[in-house]
Structure formats: structure tokens, C-alpha cells
Design a protein around this motif. Sequence first.
Motif, PDB file in Angstrom:
ATOM      1  N   VAL A 141      39.291  20.461  24.983  1.00  0.00           N
ATOM      2  CA  VAL A 141      38.737  21.085  25.420  1.00  0.00           C
ATOM      3  C   VAL A 141      37.522  22.768  24.273  1.00  0.00           C
ATOM      4  CG1 VAL A 141      39.442  24.078  27.031  1.00  0.00           C
ATOM      5  CG2 VAL A 141      41.452  21.524  27.037  1.00  0.00           C
ATOM      6  N   GLU A 142      38.127  22.325  23.524  1.00  0.00           N
ATOM      7  CA  GLU A 142      36.695  23.670  23.372  1.00  0.00           C
ATOM      8  C   GLU A 142      35.685  22.535  22.940  1.00  0.00           C
ATOM      9  OE1 GLU A 142      39.445  25.622  20.616  1.00  0.00           O
ATOM     10  OE2 GLU A 142      41.399  26.932  22.072  1.00  0.00           O
ATOM     11  N   ALA A 143      35.512  22.127  22.602  1.00  0.00           N
ATOM     12  CA  ALA A 143      34.372  20.903  22.157  1.00  0.00           C
ATOM     13  C   ALA A 143      34.400  20.195  23.675  1.00  0.00           C
ATOM     14  CB  ALA A 143      34.983  20.079  21.325  1.00  0.00           C
ATOM     15  N   GLY A 144      34.210  20.908  24.363  1.00  0.00           N
ATOM     16  CA  GLY A 144      33.658  20.490  25.794  1.00  0.00           C
ATOM     17  C   GLY A 144      33.937  18.736  26.075  1.00  0.00           C
ATOM     18  N   ARG A 145      34.634  18.260  25.241  1.00  0.00           N
ATOM     19  CA  ARG A 145      35.557  16.818  26.248  1.00  0.00           C
ATOM     20  C   ARG A 145      36.460  17.083  26.909  1.00  0.00           C
ATOM     21  NH1 ARG A 145      35.585  14.941  19.823  1.00  0.00           N
ATOM     22  NH2 ARG A 145      36.446  13.064  21.166  1.00  0.00           N
ATOM     23  N   ALA A 146      36.577  17.627  28.104  1.00  0.00           N
ATOM     24  CA  ALA A 146      37.207  17.614  28.763  1.00  0.00           C
ATOM     25  C   ALA A 146      38.362  16.612  29.837  1.00  0.00           C
ATOM     26  CB  ALA A 146      36.806  18.590  30.550  1.00  0.00           C
ATOM     27  N   PRO A 147      37.820  15.372  29.631  1.00  0.00           N
ATOM     28  CA  PRO A 147      38.351  13.894  30.256  1.00  0.00           C
ATOM     29  C   PRO A 147      39.091  13.650  29.206  1.00  0.00           C
ATOM     30  CG  PRO A 147      36.266  14.310  31.254  1.00  0.00           C
ATOM     31  CD  PRO A 147      35.834  15.165  29.991  1.00  0.00           C
ATOM     32  N   GLU A 148      39.024  14.101  28.012  1.00  0.00           N
ATOM     33  CA  GLU A 148      39.457  13.261  27.207  1.00  0.00           C
ATOM     34  C   GLU A 148      40.786  14.816  27.114  1.00  0.00           C
ATOM     35  OE1 GLU A 148      37.745  12.029  23.338  1.00  0.00           O
ATOM     36  OE2 GLU A 148      36.223  12.200  24.320  1.00  0.00           O
ATOM     37  N   ALA A 149      40.486  15.987  26.939  1.00  0.00           N
ATOM     38  CA  ALA A 149      41.649  16.685  26.751  1.00  0.00           C
ATOM     39  C   ALA A 149      42.923  16.207  27.765  1.00  0.00           C
ATOM     40  CB  ALA A 149      41.325  17.609  26.865  1.00  0.00           C
ATOM     41  N   ILE A 150      42.063  15.905  28.907  1.00  0.00           N
ATOM     42  CA  ILE A 150      42.907  15.787  30.529  1.00  0.00           C
ATOM     43  C   ILE A 150      43.602  15.005  29.962  1.00  0.00           C
ATOM     44  CG2 ILE A 150      43.414  14.950  32.653  1.00  0.00           C
ATOM     45  CD1 ILE A 150      40.487  16.552  32.375  1.00  0.00           C
ATOM     46  N   LYS A 151      43.034  13.182  29.320  1.00  0.00           N
ATOM     47  CA  LYS A 151      44.239  12.369  29.077  1.00  0.00           C
ATOM     48  C   LYS A 151      45.218  12.846  27.818  1.00  0.00           C
ATOM     49  CE  LYS A 151      40.293   8.443  30.691  1.00  0.00           C
ATOM     50  NZ  LYS A 151      39.473   7.758  29.670  1.00  0.00           N
ATOM     51  N   THR A 152      44.523  13.370  26.808  1.00  0.00           N
ATOM     52  CA  THR A 152      45.693  13.861  25.901  1.00  0.00           C
ATOM     53  C   THR A 152      46.993  14.920  26.742  1.00  0.00           C
ATOM     54  OG1 THR A 152      43.946  13.931  25.080  1.00  0.00           O
ATOM     55  CG2 THR A 152      46.161  15.198  23.458  1.00  0.00           C
ATOM     56  N   LEU A 153      46.806  16.133  27.317  1.00  0.00           N
ATOM     57  CA  LEU A 153      47.835  16.131  28.191  1.00  0.00           C
ATOM     58  C   LEU A 153      47.964  15.326  29.210  1.00  0.00           C
ATOM     59  CD1 LEU A 153      45.245  19.688  29.151  1.00  0.00           C
ATOM     60  CD2 LEU A 153      47.562  19.189  27.651  1.00  0.00           C
ATOM     61  N   GLU A 154      47.888  14.885  29.256  1.00  0.00           N
ATOM     62  CA  GLU A 154      49.008  13.861  30.428  1.00  0.00           C
ATOM     63  C   GLU A 154      49.989  13.630  29.195  1.00  0.00           C
ATOM     64  OE1 GLU A 154      46.381  11.562  32.266  1.00  0.00           O
ATOM     65  OE2 GLU A 154      45.726  12.712  33.838  1.00  0.00           O
ATOM     66  N   THR A 155      49.398  12.792  28.605  1.00  0.00           N
ATOM     67  CA  THR A 155      50.520  11.865  27.686  1.00  0.00           C
ATOM     68  C   THR A 155      51.483  13.336  26.985  1.00  0.00           C
ATOM     69  OG1 THR A 155      48.469  10.886  27.095  1.00  0.00           O
ATOM     70  CG2 THR A 155      50.599  10.803  25.021  1.00  0.00           C
ATOM     71  N   LEU A 156      50.804  14.013  26.636  1.00  0.00           N
ATOM     72  CA  LEU A 156      52.242  15.179  26.301  1.00  0.00           C
ATOM     73  C   LEU A 156      52.870  15.538  27.583  1.00  0.00           C
ATOM     74  CD1 LEU A 156      53.126  17.555  24.863  1.00  0.00           C
ATOM     75  CD2 LEU A 156      51.328  19.291  25.397  1.00  0.00           C
ATOM     76  N   LEU A 157      52.597  15.272  28.863  1.00  0.00           N
ATOM     77  CA  LEU A 157      53.404  15.618  29.592  1.00  0.00           C
ATOM     78  C   LEU A 157      54.383  14.599  29.584  1.00  0.00           C
ATOM     79  CD1 LEU A 157      53.882  17.260  32.593  1.00  0.00           C
ATOM     80  CD2 LEU A 157      52.113  16.217  33.749  1.00  0.00           C
ATOM     81  N   ARG A 158      53.790  13.165  29.539  1.00  0.00           N
ATOM     82  CA  ARG A 158      54.915  12.159  30.153  1.00  0.00           C
ATOM     83  C   ARG A 158      55.258  12.533  28.758  1.00  0.00           C
ATOM     84  NH1 ARG A 158      50.545   9.107  31.474  1.00  0.00           N
ATOM     85  NH2 ARG A 158      50.019   8.629  28.655  1.00  0.00           N
ATOM     86  N   VAL A 159      55.505  12.691  27.406  1.00  0.00           N
ATOM     87  CA  VAL A 159      56.250  13.050  25.861  1.00  0.00           C
ATOM     88  C   VAL A 159      57.427  14.580  26.816  1.00  0.00           C
ATOM     89  CG1 VAL A 159      56.588  14.229  23.823  1.00  0.00           C
ATOM     90  CG2 VAL A 159      54.494  12.182  24.479  1.00  0.00           C
ATOM     91  N   ASP A 160      57.391  15.352  26.620  1.00  0.00           N
ATOM     92  CA  ASP A 160      57.413  16.406  26.904  1.00  0.00           C
ATOM     93  C   ASP A 160      57.131  17.209  28.442  1.00  0.00           C
ATOM     94  OD1 ASP A 160      59.488  18.606  26.634  1.00  0.00           O
ATOM     95  OD2 ASP A 160      58.617  19.375  24.550  1.00  0.00           O
ATOM     96  N   ARG A 161      57.596  17.590  28.799  1.00  0.00           N
ATOM     97  CA  ARG A 161      56.715  17.914  30.611  1.00  0.00           C
ATOM     98  C   ARG A 161      57.559  19.314  30.206  1.00  0.00           C
ATOM     99  NH1 ARG A 161      56.203  15.535  35.345  1.00  0.00           N
ATOM    100  NH2 ARG A 161      56.786  17.468  35.942  1.00  0.00           N
ATOM    101  N   SER A 162      58.481  20.008  29.942  1.00  0.00           N
ATOM    102  CA  SER A 162      59.002  21.606  29.244  1.00  0.00           C
ATOM    103  C   SER A 162      57.742  22.387  28.298  1.00  0.00           C
ATOM    104  CB  SER A 162      59.941  21.936  29.166  1.00  0.00           C
ATOM    105  OG  SER A 162      60.460  21.135  27.581  1.00  0.00           O
ATOM    106  N   TRP A 163      57.348  21.546  27.893  1.00  0.00           N
ATOM    107  CA  TRP A 163      55.806  22.511  27.062  1.00  0.00           C
ATOM    108  C   TRP A 163      55.245  23.666  27.394  1.00  0.00           C
ATOM    109  CZ3 TRP A 163      55.460  20.825  21.530  1.00  0.00           C
ATOM    110  CH2 TRP A 163      54.425  21.298  20.885  1.00  0.00           C
ATOM    111  N   PRO A 164      55.225  24.829  26.571  1.00  0.00           N
ATOM    112  CA  PRO A 164      54.875  25.907  26.885  1.00  0.00           C
ATOM    113  C   PRO A 164      53.531  26.296  27.526  1.00  0.00           C
ATOM    114  CG  PRO A 164      55.934  26.355  24.794  1.00  0.00           C
ATOM    115  CD  PRO A 164      56.302  24.357  24.956  1.00  0.00           C
TER     116      PRO A 164
END
Length: 402
Positions: free
Chosen positions: A197-220
Motif C-alpha cells: 500500500v505504501e509503495a503505491g502497489r494497491a492492486p497487489e496489496a488488495i490481493k494479499t489482504l484477501e489472502t489474509l482474510l481467508r487465513v484469519d478473518r479476525s486480524w486486527p
Amino acid sequence: MARSVGLDWPVPAAALRQLPAEGPDALRLRLTLVRALLRCRREQQAMLEAEAAVRYHPSASAARLWAGRCQLRLGNREAGLRQLRSARAASTGADGVWGHLGAATRLQALDRVDKCKASAEDAYAYGDFKAAAARYGEALVQCPSDDKWSRATLLAGRAACHRRARELRQAVEDCDAALALFPRYARALFRRSACLVEAGRAPEAIKTLETLLRVDRSWPNLCDWLVRAHAQAKRCEKDFKFKPSGRRRDRDGDDEAGAASPELAGSDLYAVLGVSSDATEQQLKRAYRLMSLKYHPDKQGGSTRDFQKIATAYETLSDPGKRRLYDEGADLKKGNEDDSEDSEREEKSLREEVERKYFPERFKYWPFGDPFIEKRKLIARRRREAEQQQKQRRSPDGDDEW
């Protein structure tokens, strides 16, 4: 061996005691099989064979050494340390001296890793991020290759140091190395997405966050980061769409397009100040002072445009309310309000759109649509009509001016 004593294969658990005791050659054969399975990256099967070796040879330090190595490979650090300590305490059985020395060497290396990690955490707490990254690097050099979980945590820790030091490319590389060891490592996924996100690569960040969502939906604060990533993606798309094709010159002949520094290009206010997306108030103030001094118009290489952009960024991010609205993409909705029929439909905020997409359980289920949407449209229309009437009453009559 089982059939030689009249037992069927596989041997039932109740009949294990009827098997004759294994000799040193059988232990060496089992440990050779464990080593071969580890080389083939079949850690689970290697762990089963190592447990069988410990079960048949409980006093053999070599069996406990390989059991500890298998536990470390699987990420079970505490269980692996227990097995290694047991192997160091015992030096009996086949290759007992070798097993004792191997366990002692690995335990000493792990102690050095813990000391380097503690030193890195202290340097990080004091704000010396480059020194902390160097300490994490020393810990990685000392860390045995079997301790995969420690290597993954050290890589994730060094990525955090690189992120604070604004070395985002190295941070992403460390996160990728940690995820290569454990693809479902939630902390590495989160730090990778924050760096993207901070590097300006938002589409890749969204994909990574979606992976994190599948791993742990309760992440803070996972929803907040998803909103931030989607807002950043929309801003990048907007910047690319309205990017000027050529350069203009002002009256003095200066190049207006080149007046802005490449460091301050784009509309990301965090990147303008050079801070992370979760920077504290003190970090924002310190970054504002450094950047305003660097780009002051009275200094060589300074710019009025850059100085004003830095001031605007600090004014927005230093105010908690404005910062929250900026993170939620409220600035992307400006200019869309008019009196047409299309504008009367209910406009969802970016946060609501993202939250409905990824966390639908937080909202009521209306299979036939919102039953109160027409009522809200009517209330909004009447509110706009009342505001227009008030403006007409306050403004003078246009016919009297003529």
C-alpha cells in the motif's frame, strides 16, 4: 520383523510389546530414512519416522536429535527445543556422542539467535531501524536451517524495520521469503500488504489482504486496511487518468510539470510526508519538520508547490477526523452531488462498499432490497429543496440589479 514373530502387518498398538527390541543398525536405518524424507521435503512423514525411532530407542540421543529437527522443520519450536535438550542430556545409544554434540551445537546457535533478536527488538523500540535490521540479519545468519519458524519470524521482523526505514522493496522481499517458508503466516501477509500500500502497489496489496482474510478473518483492523488499499487504488487510477500529457511553462519560463519533486508525486499524503500508513502523531510531526525544511522555497532545490503540498498533507493527517475520512476515501466522493435523478439514489461510502463485500455478515440480509430506500430518497430530496429555498431567500433579487 512382525511376521517373524507371528503378527500381522500393520501391527496393532496392543501388540507392539511383542516385537523384539531393535538394534543399533535398525536405529541407523530409521534415521537414514528420516534424513531422506527431509531432503524430499516430506516433513510430516519424517516426523512419524522420527517419533517411531524415539519410541523404540527412548534413550538414544541421535533419535531425539532428529525428532527435534523434524519438529523445528514443522514450526513446532517449543517441542523441538525439548527434544534437543533431551538429546543433549543423554549420550547413549547408537551414535550417542554424535547426537549429543549435534544437539548441543544447535542449542547454542538458537541461544545466539535469541540474543540477536532481543537486541534487534531493543533497537527497534529506540527507533534505530537500520541497526535493528542489521541485528535481524545477524540472527538469520546464526539461525539453523531446520528452525523454519524462527527464520520466518526473523524475516518478518526485519521487514518491519525496512518498512519503518522506508525501504519498501527490501521489506516486500523479506515478507516473500517468510511466506515461502509458511504461506499462511498471517503477520507476514499483513506486513507485505502494508508495504505494498505504501509503495503505491494497491492492486497487489488488495490481493494479499484477501489472502489474509481467508487465513484469519479476525486480524486486527483488517477492514480498515482493506478500505485504505481500495482508496489508494482509486487514487492511483485517478492520478493516471488525469496525468498531464505535456509540460506547461509559466510566465517566467519555468517548467511547471517539473517543479514538483518525483519524491512527492502522486496523491498519497502518507507518501508525501514519507511515513507509514499507521504513523503516530509524533512521527507525523517529525516528518513534517524534515520535509518542510528540505523543500522550503527559500532553500536551494525548494519549491513553493512542494512546500504547500507538504503543508496540506500534514494538516489533513494531523487531524484525527480528517485523517479518518481520508483513509476511508471520502475525498474520492467529492464532486458527484447534483440535482439529477441519478444523484437521488443512495450513494454508499467506500467503507460501506468494502465492508459489504468482505464482511457481509455485519449487515442485515434483505433479499428484495432495502425497504426504506425510497423513504431516505424522499427525505434527502426535501432537505435539498429546503436548502435551495434558504439560499434564494438570502440572495438578492437579480431583476433589481439591472
